[in-house]
Motif scaffolding. Structure first.
Motif, mmCIF file in Angstrom:
data_model
loop_
_atom_site.group_PDB
_atom_site.id
_atom_site.type_symbol
_atom_site.label_atom_id
_atom_site.label_comp_id
_atom_site.label_asym_id
_atom_site.label_seq_id
_atom_site.Cartn_x
_atom_site.Cartn_y
_atom_site.Cartn_z
ATOM 1 N N ALA A 115 29.384 30.446 49.082
ATOM 2 C CA ALA A 115 30.426 31.081 48.280
ATOM 3 C C ALA A 115 30.675 30.215 47.056
ATOM 4 C CB ALA A 115 31.708 31.254 49.088
ATOM 5 N N ILE A 116 30.880 30.849 45.906
ATOM 6 C CA ILE A 116 30.949 30.135 44.628
ATOM 7 C C ILE A 116 32.389 30.112 44.121
ATOM 8 C CG2 ILE A 116 30.136 30.094 42.243
ATOM 9 C CD1 ILE A 116 27.682 31.694 43.189
ATOM 10 N N TYR A 117 32.808 28.932 43.673
ATOM 11 C CA TYR A 117 34.108 28.768 43.010
ATOM 12 C C TYR A 117 33.898 28.825 41.498
ATOM 13 C CZ TYR A 117 38.160 26.318 41.084
ATOM 14 O OH TYR A 117 39.272 25.988 40.355
ATOM 15 N N PRO A 118 34.701 29.565 40.747
ATOM 16 C CA PRO A 118 35.821 30.421 41.184
ATOM 17 C C PRO A 118 35.435 31.882 41.325
ATOM 18 C CG PRO A 118 35.937 30.094 38.826
ATOM 19 C CD PRO A 118 34.690 29.375 39.279
ATOM 20 N N LYS A 119 34.134 32.191 41.280
ATOM 21 C CA LYS A 119 33.678 33.578 41.285
ATOM 22 C C LYS A 119 34.169 34.336 42.512
ATOM 23 C CE LYS A 119 29.420 36.336 41.186
ATOM 24 N NZ LYS A 119 27.930 36.283 41.070
ATOM 25 N N HIS A 120 34.024 33.718 43.676
ATOM 26 C CA HIS A 120 34.386 34.407 44.909
ATOM 27 C C HIS A 120 35.808 34.103 45.350
ATOM 28 C CE1 HIS A 120 29.807 34.326 45.521
ATOM 29 N NE2 HIS A 120 30.155 35.550 45.145
ATOM 30 N N SER A 121 36.321 32.964 44.971
ATOM 31 C CA SER A 121 37.710 32.617 45.260
ATOM 32 C C SER A 121 38.029 31.282 44.606
ATOM 33 C CB SER A 121 37.940 32.522 46.774
ATOM 34 O OG SER A 121 39.273 32.173 47.059
ATOM 35 N N ALA A 132 29.189 34.749 54.857
ATOM 36 C CA ALA A 132 27.844 34.858 54.293
ATOM 37 C C ALA A 132 26.805 34.299 55.252
ATOM 38 C CB ALA A 132 27.782 34.129 52.950
ATOM 39 N N MET A 133 27.184 33.226 55.976
ATOM 40 C CA MET A 133 26.264 32.658 56.967
ATOM 41 C C MET A 133 25.971 33.667 58.073
ATOM 42 S SD MET A 133 26.197 31.273 60.255
ATOM 43 C CE MET A 133 27.857 30.698 60.592
ATOM 44 N N TYR A 134 27.002 34.385 58.535
ATOM 45 C CA TYR A 134 26.776 35.406 59.560
ATOM 46 C C TYR A 134 25.901 36.533 59.027
ATOM 47 C CZ TYR A 134 29.679 33.529 63.262
ATOM 48 O OH TYR A 134 30.162 32.751 64.286
ATOM 49 N N ALA A 135 26.031 36.837 57.739
ATOM 50 C CA ALA A 135 25.144 37.834 57.139
ATOM 51 C C ALA A 135 23.695 37.355 57.174
ATOM 52 C CB ALA A 135 25.577 38.117 55.698
ATOM 53 N N ALA A 136 23.481 36.049 56.974
ATOM 54 C CA ALA A 136 22.128 35.487 57.063
ATOM 55 C C ALA A 136 21.593 35.608 58.488
ATOM 56 C CB ALA A 136 22.134 34.032 56.606
ATOM 57 N N LYS A 137 22.448 35.386 59.474
ATOM 58 C CA LYS A 137 22.015 35.538 60.862
ATOM 59 C C LYS A 137 21.653 36.991 61.159
ATOM 60 C CE LYS A 137 24.072 31.674 63.331
ATOM 61 N NZ LYS A 137 22.750 31.193 63.769
ATOM 62 N N THR A 138 22.477 37.909 60.656
ATOM 63 C CA THR A 138 22.201 39.329 60.871
ATOM 64 C C THR A 138 20.890 39.733 60.219
ATOM 65 O OG1 THR A 138 24.587 39.781 60.908
ATOM 66 C CG2 THR A 138 23.123 41.653 60.551
ATOM 67 N N ALA A 139 20.551 39.090 59.102
ATOM 68 C CA ALA A 139 19.305 39.404 58.388
ATOM 69 C C ALA A 139 18.074 38.837 59.088
ATOM 70 C CB ALA A 139 19.379 38.876 56.963
ATOM 71 N N GLY A 140 18.269 38.102 60.181
ATOM 72 C CA GLY A 140 17.126 37.598 60.936
ATOM 73 C C GLY A 140 17.057 36.101 61.073
ATOM 74 N N TYR A 152 27.708 35.080 49.335
ATOM 75 C CA TYR A 152 28.757 36.007 49.765
ATOM 76 C C TYR A 152 28.733 37.300 48.956
ATOM 77 C CZ TYR A 152 33.325 38.122 50.375
ATOM 78 O OH TYR A 152 34.323 39.015 50.619
ATOM 79 N N SER A 153 28.841 38.412 49.677
ATOM 80 C CA SER A 153 29.068 39.714 49.060
ATOM 81 C C SER A 153 30.011 40.474 49.966
ATOM 82 C CB SER A 153 27.759 40.494 48.871
ATOM 83 O OG SER A 153 27.295 41.014 50.104
ATOM 84 N N ALA A 154 30.865 41.290 49.380
ATOM 85 C CA ALA A 154 31.860 42.022 50.168
ATOM 86 C C ALA A 154 31.188 42.934 51.185
ATOM 87 C CB ALA A 154 32.766 42.828 49.240
ATOM 88 N N GLU A 155 30.060 43.556 50.793
ATOM 89 C CA GLU A 155 29.382 44.489 51.689
ATOM 90 C C GLU A 155 28.840 43.772 52.924
ATOM 91 O OE1 GLU A 155 25.584 47.598 51.653
ATOM 92 O OE2 GLU A 155 26.287 46.698 49.790
ATOM 93 N N GLU A 156 28.152 42.647 52.709
ATOM 94 C CA GLU A 156 27.618 41.912 53.851
ATOM 95 C C GLU A 156 28.725 41.274 54.660
ATOM 96 O OE1 GLU A 156 24.581 39.268 52.352
ATOM 97 O OE2 GLU A 156 23.057 40.767 52.843
ATOM 98 N N SER A 157 29.839 40.956 54.008
ATOM 99 C CA SER A 157 30.976 40.410 54.742
ATOM 100 C C SER A 157 31.502 41.418 55.747
ATOM 101 C CB SER A 157 32.090 40.011 53.772
ATOM 102 O OG SER A 157 33.230 39.570 54.472
ATOM 103 N N GLU A 158 31.500 42.692 55.381
ATOM 104 C CA GLU A 158 31.934 43.737 56.310
ATOM 105 C C GLU A 158 31.030 43.767 57.532
ATOM 106 O OE1 GLU A 158 32.210 47.451 54.334
ATOM 107 O OE2 GLU A 158 33.771 46.806 52.939
ATOM 108 N N GLN A 159 29.730 43.581 57.310
ATOM 109 C CA GLN A 159 28.804 43.536 58.438
ATOM 110 C C GLN A 159 29.120 42.347 59.342
ATOM 111 O OE1 GLN A 159 24.909 43.442 56.679
ATOM 112 N NE2 GLN A 159 25.008 45.550 55.954
ATOM 113 N N GLY A 160 29.436 41.198 58.718
ATOM 114 C CA GLY A 160 29.792 40.027 59.506
ATOM 115 C C GLY A 160 31.065 40.251 60.304
#
Length: 570
Positions: A274-280, A293-301, A308-316
């Motif tokens: 996650a990038i400062y201040p872009k994401h928070s 974002a790490m959980y999104a990486a796990k979901t991706a295999g 970090y992206s809001a869409e992948e965060s929802e998946q996490g």
């Protein structure tokens, strides 16, 4: 009486009065010999006394600092709000403790862990600041004090100290325009190392992992061990485009096996950023988003990174909801679990020769959850034994209810996780279950994924061999997707190879996969092993497997997984 002369006449009077309150050689000796740096100031925030360790850490001599205000030490990296909050807490709670960045006399900024509290002494009142430089661990007494803020195994900052570093870094927003990123790093499959080889080996692997992470980051980046197999880092960036290279280096650091005591351990790393201040611009929110974002990486295999992206965060978040629901269902709602059975057939005769039991989970709110989702979750959360308990319970109930027998030659296969083999509870669960299967004429079979089987210790392999001596067939599941060597395969106590469905789905007379399947069959014949092909979906695939003399097969072409009552068995 402690006296210190300074040139400024106005300050001299205030300091002299302060020193009167600090009279006593015993008190002076106590302060001077303390292993941490100590600064005493009056209620007007004027520095009244500092000890020798203060001089060593800051570079300021006593005569230079007494009579000054603590702002002389300020690094300029903290906002006004930071100091205002410090004094509010000091007044309301009577104490403040935390990480603060200060500046030495030579201009170098450094992190110190500072505790401030008021002290009454001979009718006087002083603020006492006690601190240590947490950027360096040198003296034994300082190292002992740092145990609360550093991980003793890897000697990296722990979660508490990392959060303080992150808050301090985020508070610099008013003073520079640079950006930075937070990385959240989770080691894939590390729990298997602990389960299969013990915590002593696990600790050594963790130390190697920490060194690998430090080795790919740059000077000035902060790395910490948050807990278990989770690490985090603060990465300084001149531009956002630099982040991709850092993440790639971090994941690639684990592509090669880790060698500990001449033994190879195959791990990988899932990385979220996650990038400062872009994401928070909030320290806590940055760490949370890097975690997602790490959980999104796990979901991706796994073995990859995600920014970090809001869409992948929802998946996490979905994964987290699923995980919490699974924990609750395993503990309180066994009726949500059931088993279906997929028949296996002799490919030459077409006769049914066994079946594989597959667990299913239907949640009242989430509906039917795919095994591809909840089985890995059970492994990650350490609940795979509880899931196997539900599998065994359901099979036993089905056999009791329907009175289905196996005719003394048909096999009934179940899947287990490799990490369960080191679990002492497994034998207590399976021994009576296997006895029940034999009573009904079934031959028990255990299926273990090839990738995990390759990492089993000698003790675990001996346990599998014991199962074989007791009449239990052992199968390598998803064969062809791991790292088997012929020499190692020859020593494994296995009886069956199950060809992974990805090879079966691409079968054709001129296709490379036909040659791969043929090679597997040749290996199996040389090692006197039986071969089962998974995922047969077309007549062409079955015909080609028959031409290659594959022994058994299963797939939707012959039969889909069904409840036991719907199968035509003996």
């Amino acid at each position: 009486m402690l006296t210190t002369r300074i040139k400024n006449t106005g300050r001299e009077q205030r300091v002299e009065a302060s020193m009167q309150s600090l009279s006593g050689q015993d008190f002076k000796a106590l302060v001077d010999l303390h292993p941490k740096a100590i600064m005493l100031s009056g209620l007007d925030a004027t520095i009244a006394y500092v000890n020798r360790q203060f001089e060593a850490v800051t570079g300021y001599q006593q005569e230079e600092i007494v009579g000054q205000t603590p702002s002389i030490l300020s690094s300029g990296l903290h906002s006004r709000e930071f100091y205002a909050d410090m004094w509010r807490r000091l007044e309301s709670e009577g104490r403040w403790e935390g990480l603060i960045w200060n500046r030495r006399k030579n201009g170098e900024t450094y992190p110190q862990w500072l505790t401030i509290y008021p002290v009454e002494y001979e009718e006087g009142c002083f603020y006492t600041g006690v601190f240590m430089d947490v950027g360096e661990l040198t003296a034994n007494d300082e190292r002992l004090a740092a145990l609360a803020y550093y991980d003793p195994l890897t000697e990296l900052p722990n979660r508490t100290l990392f959060q303080e570093f992150l808050k301090a870094r985020a508070s610099r927003r008013n003073y520079d325009k640079t950006c930075f990123a937070v990385l959240y790093i989770d080691l894939d499959f590390f729990k298997s190392v602990n389960d299969l080889h013990g915590h002593d080996y696990g600790d050594r692997v963790l130390k190697e992992a920490a060194a690998s992470i430090q080795g790919v980051l740059r000077e000035g980046d902060v790395v910490a061990r948050l807990s278990g197999d989770e690490f985090a880092a603060i990465i300084e960036l001149q531009d956002e485009s630099e982040l991709e290279a850092v993440c790639q280096r971090t994941t690639q650091a684990f592509r090669a096996p880790m060698v500990v005591d001449y033994r190879e351990y195959f791990l990988s790393a899932s990385v979220g950023a996650a990038i400062y201040p872009k994401h928070s611009d909030s320290a806590a929110d940055l760490l949370l988003k890097a975690d997602r974002a790490m959980y999104a990486a796990k979901t991706a295999g796994r073995a990859c990174y995600r920014v970090y992206s809001a869409e992948e965060s929802e998946q996490g978040q979905h994964q987290q909801i699923l995980s919490e629901a699974l924990v609750a269902s395993l503990k309180t709602s066994p009726e949500e679990f059931s088993v279906v059975y997929q028949p296996q057939y002799d490919l030459s005769s077409g006769e049914m020769v066994g079946m594989e039991a597959l667990i299913r989970w239907r949640h009242p709110k989430l509906g039917a959850v795919s095994p591809g989702e909840f089985v890995p979750l059970a492994e990650q959360r350490g609940l795979i034994h509880e899931l196997t308990e539900q599998l065994v319970r359901c099979i036993t109930a089905d056999l009791d209810l329907h009175g289905v027998t196996g005719g003394d030659s048909m096999r009934l296969a179940i899947n287990i996780s490799a990490r369960q083999i080191a679990d002492g509870r497994l034998e207590d669960l399976l021994e009576p279950f296997f006895a029940r299967l034999r009573q009904s004429g079934w031959v028990p079979e255990l299926e273990i994924t090839e990738t995990h089987l390759m990492n089993l210790s000698r003790t675990c392999l001996d346990k599998l061999k014991d199962f074989g001596h007791k009449g239990v067939m052992v199968a390598i599941d998803d064969f062809g997707t791991g790292y088997s060597s012929l020499a190692y395969l020859h020593t494994l106590p296995v009886h069956v190879l199950k060809i992974d469905r990805q090879f079966v789905q691409r079968l054709g007379p001129e296709r490379r996969d036909s040659r791969i399947v043929g090679a597997i069959l040749g290996i199996a014949e040389a090692l006197d092993l039986e071969v089962v092909a998974e995922g047969i979906e077309t007549e062409a695939q079955r015909t080609r497997l028959q031409e290659l003399n594959c022994h058994r097969g299963q797939g939707y072409l012959m039969a889909r997984p069904l409840p036991l009552a719907s199968l035509e068995v003996i």
